[in-house]
Motif scaffolding. Sequence first.
Motif: not given
Length: 426
Positions: A175-191, A41-48
């Motif tokens: 969607l956008a590379p940012t979306a995958s980072m936000l999903v990761i954030l949500g999983m971390v917060l919940v899990g 996710a970080a790689m795709l974010l920076v690539l975009a």
Amino acid sequence: MKIGIGKSLGAYRELLKIRGAPGFVIAGLIGRFPISMRALAAMLLVLAATGSYATAGAIGSVVTLSNAFAVPALGRLSDRRGQRWLIFTALIVHAGGLIALVLLTRLGAPLWTLFAAAAVFGASGLPLGSLVRARWTALVGGTPRQSTAYALEAFIDDIIYLTGPVIVTLLAGYLAPTASMLVILGMVLVGWTALALQRSTQPELAPVPAGPRRGAISEPGLRALLLVCLALGAWLGASNVALVAFADEQGNRSLGGILIGLTILGGMIAGLVYGGITWNIPLVRRLLGTAVLLGVGTLPLIFAASFWWMVPFAVIAGLAITPTLIGIYSVLSNVVPKSSVTEGFAWIASSIAVGSSAGVAVSGWLVERFDSRSALIFMAAAGLLSPLVVAVNERLLGRTPHAEVVATGAPDRVPVKETAVSPSGE
């Protein structure tokens, strides 16, 4: 040794009847999904944002390597301060690193700031699998249920590594590379939060021996086990490169993903069966046997003449990978003190990651210099090295130290009994 599909499934049903177990298993599943997602996710974010594969790849490597080097220290903090304290502390840092990386990338900040944020993001990624396995050790350590618990966790890991990258690429693409980072954030917060709040299954802080505190790495048995993990990691890393390169040479690079998936699928099935079996074979002998099967099972890959020959060979090659991992985690419980068990699990994860990085680098060079067959030979060599290391250190790994009495009079080890009883522990 008792084998049967019904008996195997029954072992997992009995395991999940333990009070509190379903809760931390589900929390652990959600919370450690990002392990297979964050570097990509970080790689795709920076690539975009930059359009540079070199920069994006470097960012992904920083996330992966910073995590690999940090997780043993995080595991040790868990043993010393407790899981609840560590999870909430790391959660703040990890979320901050993720948000900083997203904002700095979108704002076009200097490149060095992206690397700094990526390092914080990676280094604060908790070894959640180690924390969950430590809970299982506290609940079922020293019983035949322990192997079943580790098999369940290995199955969950396989699901995560199969589906996590797919989720990232779909979110980034549609969607956008940012979306995958936000999903990761949500999983971390919940899990992570859900796991931290389950205090009833959190391992108690084990008393440590009087005198200077020694880390888990000071145990000779763990150091020997890490050599096995480095070879295993090299096998995993090489498989990702060699199988894709083979498919590319056959005319369709995308089929390489199918071959990689088949190795994981073979391991998933074999691991579930392995974990449900009642064994009366000594633990280290089982580890040696599965490691031998891993090495020997990889050899046919070298001689595959077409994609269709490679399909069954890939399944066969992957059959022993998960049982070998289960054996490694089980042996670990014998060779480290109870006061360092989470750190020990973290060292295992770290050494596999380092070995995988080396395997990717070496096999990539071999493909560039020669062809996919040379990378497959390297993969087989790594597979054959694992049983060699186990055999050389068999006596050391097979030692089950007697419970040591520390200052408080509490046992300092988690012995694993090799008695032939049912998987349910009855």
